[in-house]
Design a protein around this motif. Structure first.
Motif, short mmCIF file in Angstrom:
data_model
loop_
_atom_site.label_atom_id
_atom_site.label_comp_id
_atom_site.label_asym_id
_atom_site.label_seq_id
_atom_site.Cartn_x
_atom_site.Cartn_y
_atom_site.Cartn_z
N SER A 130 31.28 28.50 45.42
CA SER A 130 32.40 29.35 45.01
C SER A 130 33.71 28.61 45.26
O SER A 130 33.79 27.76 46.16
CB SER A 130 32.37 30.68 45.76
OG SER A 130 32.44 30.46 47.14
N GLU A 131 34.71 28.94 44.47
CA GLU A 131 36.01 28.30 44.55
C GLU A 131 37.10 29.36 44.46
O GLU A 131 36.93 30.39 43.80
CB GLU A 131 36.20 27.30 43.39
CG GLU A 131 35.25 26.14 43.40
CD GLU A 131 35.50 25.17 44.54
OE1 GLU A 131 36.66 25.04 44.98
OE2 GLU A 131 34.54 24.53 44.99
N VAL A 132 38.23 29.08 45.08
CA VAL A 132 39.40 29.93 44.95
C VAL A 132 40.08 29.57 43.63
O VAL A 132 40.27 28.39 43.33
CB VAL A 132 40.37 29.72 46.14
CG1 VAL A 132 41.64 30.50 45.95
CG2 VAL A 132 39.68 30.10 47.44
N VAL A 133 40.42 30.59 42.85
CA VAL A 133 41.05 30.38 41.54
C VAL A 133 42.29 31.26 41.42
O VAL A 133 42.43 32.25 42.15
CB VAL A 133 40.06 30.68 40.39
CG1 VAL A 133 38.88 29.73 40.40
CG2 VAL A 133 39.60 32.11 40.42
N PRO A 134 43.18 30.95 40.49
CA PRO A 134 44.33 31.83 40.26
C PRO A 134 43.88 33.17 39.70
O PRO A 134 42.97 33.24 38.88
CB PRO A 134 45.18 31.08 39.22
CG PRO A 134 44.60 29.71 39.12
CD PRO A 134 43.22 29.75 39.68
N VAL A 135 44.53 34.24 40.13
CA VAL A 135 44.15 35.58 39.66
C VAL A 135 44.46 35.77 38.18
O VAL A 135 43.92 36.67 37.54
CB VAL A 135 44.83 36.68 40.51
CG1 VAL A 135 44.32 36.66 41.92
CG2 VAL A 135 46.33 36.55 40.46
N GLN A 136 45.30 34.92 37.61
CA GLN A 136 45.64 35.04 36.20
C GLN A 136 44.44 34.77 35.29
O GLN A 136 44.47 35.14 34.12
CB GLN A 136 46.78 34.08 35.83
CG GLN A 136 48.11 34.45 36.43
CD GLN A 136 48.25 34.01 37.88
OE1 GLN A 136 47.39 33.33 38.44
NE2 GLN A 136 49.34 34.41 38.51
N LEU A 137 43.40 34.13 35.80
CA LEU A 137 42.21 33.86 34.99
C LEU A 137 41.54 35.15 34.51
O LEU A 137 40.92 35.17 33.46
CB LEU A 137 41.20 33.01 35.75
CG LEU A 137 41.49 31.52 35.84
CD1 LEU A 137 40.42 30.82 36.66
CD2 LEU A 137 41.58 30.91 34.46
#
Length: 170
Positions: A130-137
């Motif tokens: 798992s990875e941290v991603v921008p919430v805009q995705l």
């Protein structure tokens, strides 16, 4: 495992339906008061309108389950699921929180829980991690191909074990 997922989703649905939705009085907060001698005079002031909560769920595949529980105002939650047999849950208790959960693969179970105000969390889950991603995705028209830039690479992607026998190489 399939039965436990159904039980979890049924429990979440029950919790959402069982929540009391009664309005409560303001208890005097937000209304300025003026003292005139021994008398108390209250002025009416329009209360600010509550910002609604928003939920987005997009699923491609089969057997996916998603649930969102929001308490408070101004919360935004998004769940994107690509694949099959995935289960995702977002719980938000507070105001002005933003959460994004993306699952790409099979039989993934994930959750995001936010307690408090003004939090922002994005998580992409694949079978390799798992990875941290921008919430805009979660708010954009994200495709599975768009996620490659954020996903943990396949540890076996550079190893080619397939070889054709010499008789078939002509």
């Amino acid at each position: 495992m399939n039965r436990s997922r159904k039980m979890m989703l049924a429990g979440l649905a029950f919790a959402v339906c069982a929540m009391p939705l009664a309005a409560h009085a303001d208890q005097g907060r937000g209304y300025p008061r003026q003292f005139l001698g021994d008398r108390l005079r209250e002025q009416s002031v329009a209360a600010p309108a509550a910002v609604p909560n928003r939920v987005t769920v997009a699923q491609q595949g089969s057997g996916n389950g998603a649930g969102v529980l929001q308490t408070g105002t101004g919360n935004t939650a998004g769940i994107l699921q690509f694949g099959q047999g995935n289960t995702g849950v977002i719980t938000q208790d507070g105001s002005n929180n933003t959460a994004c959960l993306i699952q790409a693969g099979r039989n993934l179970n994930g959750s995001v829980q936010q307690v408090g105000d003004n939090q922002s969390d994005g998580l992409l889950q694949t079978r390799w991690g798992s990875e941290v991603v921008p919430v805009q995705l979660c708010s954009a028209d994200t495709t599975r191909r768009d996620l490659r830039a954020y996903a943990t690479p396949n540890p076996r992607a550079d190893v080619r074990t397939r070889a054709r026998p010499m008789a078939q190489r002509q």
